[in-house]
Structures are given as structure tokens and as C-alpha cells.
Design an enzyme around this catalytic site. Structure first.
Site, short mmCIF file in Angstrom:
data_model
loop_
_atom_site.label_atom_id
_atom_site.label_comp_id
_atom_site.label_asym_id
_atom_site.label_seq_id
_atom_site.Cartn_x
_atom_site.Cartn_y
_atom_site.Cartn_z
N ASP A 1 0.83 -1.20 0.00
CA ASP A 1 0.00 0.00 0.00
C ASP A 1 0.87 1.26 0.00
O ASP A 1 0.60 2.22 -0.72
CB ASP A 1 -0.92 -0.02 1.22
CG ASP A 1 -1.74 1.25 1.36
OD1 ASP A 1 -2.53 1.55 0.45
OD2 ASP A 1 -1.58 1.96 2.37
N GLU B 1 -2.05 -5.40 -3.49
CA GLU B 1 -1.12 -4.63 -2.66
C GLU B 1 -0.03 -5.52 -2.08
O GLU B 1 1.14 -5.12 -2.00
CB GLU B 1 -1.89 -3.93 -1.54
CG GLU B 1 -2.77 -2.79 -2.03
CD GLU B 1 -3.56 -2.12 -0.92
OE1 GLU B 1 -3.94 -0.96 -1.09
OE2 GLU B 1 -3.79 -2.78 0.12
#
Length: 224
Positions: free
Chosen positions: A49, A115
Site C-alpha cells: 500500500d 497490494e
């Protein structure tokens, strides 16, 4: 590799653009916590992320030299939004065996896997490889998925004004309870009611009528 067959490894290699043989972090990125509570991708998801946000911010910073902070933030947020990541991840992992024990893979789980893979690529291959993957499979894919919305209402008004004709939308009727209200919208073109439609919102009705009228009056035939 945890539970992955040879053909699944090949599919993963093709998807990522490099060999994942011996890349334990890449394999771990495809393991959801429901599959293994101790060996899963949660930490990689956290890292990915951060890397994703950094790469996307860098991309738009250099690609839009005249944009201010607000505009850059909007562009970045459109890419890293959960909805966009989920959609792109579904495409990326279409042929990949994602390890989980849930009834089905939820939309958010797809984004989490993406992610995690980004975080794993960063660890195994470095920032530049993670940047290449994000640019190709996330940023560019987002651009391809975006279908520009034509402003038919604006186009219709512009054409009408150039011909000294007036456009007006009117609310003709309503139906249904407050939480399921539908509206009957009419389009008045140069003083005459041209067409009507029912819609959930007034704005939606105006857009629908604008598109129909523009295609009828200025694309498919001439108005006299």
C-alpha cells in the site's frame, strides 16, 4: 512454493513479467489469512500500500508539471481507490490461484492481494521493478478502463445556442414512494416538447434526454 502447481507458477510468471522461482515473498503474497493464520500476506499488503502510493504520486508529479497539489491528489486517489484496485486486481489475477478458505474472494480481498504482491515485488526485486509493475498493470490499466463521459447536455445546449434555439428541461410527473421515487422528465426544444423519459433522479433524466436528443438531432438526422 506453498500449494502452487507448475502451471500455476507459469501463469504467475507471465502475469508479473519475471520468474518467481524461489521468490518466497511473491508466493506468500498470494496467501490470505483465512488459508493460513501464521503464514499470510497481511504484512506484505501493508508494505505494498505504501509503495503503491509512492509510485503513483511520483508518476503524476512528473507527468503533470503544471498541476497543483489538489489536482495531483485527485489523480492519485483515483488510482489508489479501493474500487479501482479491486477492479484491476480481478483482471490481473484472473488466471492465478489465490490461496484462501473463504466462500468466495470478495472485491476487497482482490485489492489486498494486489497490494501484497506489490510489497513482495519491492522486497524481491527492488523499487524499480515494483515501479515498472505498478505503471504497467495499475496506472496504464486504469487509463484503459476509463471511458470518457461525453457531456451531451452541454453539447446539446451549445448546438442549440448556435442555431438560436432554446433548450429547457421540465419535470412532468413523479411516481413511487419517497425512497423509490421516479421522475418523468421532458425536453423542450425550441418551444416544443421533443421527448420524455422516466428516471430515478432529475439529473439522470436530463443526461438521458440530452444524449437521445443530440444523437437524433445532430448525429442521425438534421433538425428542421
Amino acid at each position: 512454493m506453498l500449494g502452487f502447481k507448475q502451471n500455476e507458477c507459469l501463469a504467475l510468471d507471465q502475469t508479473l513479467g519475471f520468474s518467481t522461482k524461489g521468490k518466497k515473498k511473491i508466493h506468500k503474497a498470494l496467501v490470505h489469512k483465512s488459508y493460513n493464520k501464521k503464514y499470510n500476506n497481511e504484512r506484505l499488503e501493508f508494505l505494498g500500500d505504501t509503495i503503491l502510493g509512492s509510485v503513483v504520486s511520483e508518476y503524476f508529479f512528473y507527468a503533470n508539471t503544471k498541476s497543483d497539489e489538489g489536482d495531483l491528489s485527485k489523480k492519485r486517489d483515483a488510482i489508489v481507490s479501493r474500487k479501482n484496485l479491486n477492479q484491476i486486481a480481478k483482471e490481473i489475477f484472473a488466471d492465478i490461484n489465490l490461496k484462501h478458505k473463504t466462500k468466495k474472494i470478495s472485491d476487497n480481498m482482490y485489492g489486498d492481494f494486489l497490494e501484497a504482491v506489490i510489497g513482495a515485488i519491492f522486497i524481491e526485486k527492488g523499487y524499480e521493478e515494483a515501479k515498472r509493475f505498478i505503471t504497467k498493470r495499475v496506472i496504464n490499466q486504469h487509463k484503459q478502463n476509463q471511458k470518457p463521459l461525453q457531456d451531451f447536455k452541454g453539447m446539446l445546449i451549445l448546438e442549440a445556442n448556435s442555431a438560436n434555439k432554446k433548450i429547457k428541461f421540465v419535470i412532468l410527473d413523479h411516481e413511487g414512494p419517497e425512497h423509490k421515487r421516479r421522475h418523468k422528465i421532458g425536453l423542450i426544444f425550441d418551444g416544443e416538447k421533443t421527448m420524455t423519459c422516466w428516471s430515478k433522479t432529475i439529473k439522470e433524466g436530463e443526461r438521458t434526454l440530452s444524449k437521445r436528443a443530440y444523437e437524433k438531432l445532430y448525429e442521425n438526422s438534421s433538425y428542421s
